[in-house]
Design an enzyme around this catalytic site. Structure first.
Site, short mmCIF file in Angstrom:
data_model
loop_
_atom_site.label_atom_id
_atom_site.label_comp_id
_atom_site.label_asym_id
_atom_site.label_seq_id
_atom_site.Cartn_x
_atom_site.Cartn_y
_atom_site.Cartn_z
N ASP A 67 -1.90 0.54 9.34
CA ASP A 67 -0.56 1.12 9.52
C ASP A 67 -0.35 1.60 10.95
OD1 ASP A 67 -2.42 3.15 9.28
OD2 ASP A 67 -1.54 4.04 7.48
N ASP A 136 -1.69 13.45 -1.21
CA ASP A 136 -0.71 13.11 -2.26
C ASP A 136 -1.02 11.76 -2.90
OD1 ASP A 136 -0.02 11.40 -0.23
OD2 ASP A 136 2.06 12.08 -0.04
N HIS A 138 -1.64 8.93 -1.25
CA HIS A 138 -1.23 7.74 -0.51
C HIS A 138 -2.42 6.98 0.05
CE1 HIS A 138 -0.84 10.38 3.27
NE2 HIS A 138 -1.57 9.38 3.71
N GLU A 143 3.50 6.02 0.47
CA GLU A 143 3.72 7.33 -0.14
C GLU A 143 4.04 7.17 -1.63
OE1 GLU A 143 2.83 9.83 1.34
OE2 GLU A 143 3.77 10.21 3.30
#
Ligand code: GLP
Length: 260
Positions: A67, A136, A138, A143
């Site tokens: 990413d 979270d 991810h 996400e």
């Protein structure tokens, strides 16, 4: 999924480096999937050590990053392309031109995303993909809510992820809102997924990934659908797993012929 709970980050680094080193030495043209974030750093440290002290060569390898932030100028020290150069690729003998990342500075980000998926495919796909996990759940920058079949595309970061990553910037206001990330579908095409996580802060996300439902709410849970996944955890990161004793037992009795 193979869940391996190890005493410390040093053992995680050794186990992960063994997997990467095997791919690099056995394949004629290995394709590595690299991740940024702090979790893989001990692994990179071990690979650099093996390169320097044991002659492990990456000269014939390609590497693809997961990413990139959108909007940081090329060469920005916190762009993932620069981070990986600093943390790993600039310290081993991989050809810099063969280290690829999504082009977050492109004027046509949509085109850059499609071009990135095509480049991975043209290289023959990723042999082993290193992954971390966000608090979270991810992976890369997918996400919660990310399609489990998504391709490389633009995503908007959650406030939680921006806060988590603020430590790399002067302030949270400097953390970009948008990113280009390999999709969960793209990542799932890698032949081996190798996820590393350490520390109590990851325990909830790890439990949801391994023992929760497969759901876009926990993007990492998509790993449950992949045929070859290795999850390397320290005790703290594995502390909320209900079947932790079973995973320990399984690893302790792993047949000698069966590698990770
Ligand atoms: C970032 C990266 C992820 C990484 C996550 C966790 O959001 N895009 O690839 O897994 O952070 O980072 P850390 O390992 O520093 O906790």
């Amino acid at each position: 999924m193979e869940i391996v709970i190890l005493p410390s980050s040093a053992e995680i680094a050794t186990a992960a480096a063994d997997v990467v080193a095997r791919v690099v030495t056995e394949h004629e043209r290995p394709v590595l999937g690299l991740a940024t974030g702090s979790s893989p750093l001990p692994v990179y440290g071990e690979l650099i050590r093996r390169h320097r002290e044991e002659g492990l060569s990456f000269a014939h390898a390609d590497a693809f990053l997961l990413d990139e932030y959108v909007g940081l100028p090329a060469g920005h020290p916190e762009s993932y392309r620069e981070v990986i150069r600093r943390e790993l690729t600039g310290q081993i003998d991989i050809d810099d031109a063969r280290v690829h990342g999504p082009d977050g500075a492109a004027s046509d980000v949509k085109g850059a995303a499609a071009a990135y998926d095509a480049a991975i495919a043209a290289a023959g796909g990723v042999d082993v993909q290193l992954l971390g996990i966000g608090t979270d759940g991810h992976v890369a920058f997918n996400e919660p809510g990310s399609s489990l079949r998504s391709r490389t595309r633009v995503k908007t970061l959650t406030e939680q992820t921006r806060a988590d990553n603020a430590r790399f910037f002067d302030s949270v206001d400097d953390v970009p809102w948008h990113v280009l990330t390999q999709g969960l579908g793209t990542i799932s095409e890698a032949r081996h997924l190798l996820l590393v996580a350490a520390g109590a802060g990851k325990a909830d996300a790890v439990a949801a990934m391994v023992e929760g439902p497969v759901a876009a709410f926990c993007p990492a849970s998509v790993l449950q659908l992949h045929p070859h996944v290795t999850v390397l955890l320290d005790e703290a990161a594995g502390s909320k797993l209900r079947l932790a004793d079973y995973y320990r037992h399984t690893f302790a009795h792993k047949p000698a012929w069966q590698a990770l």
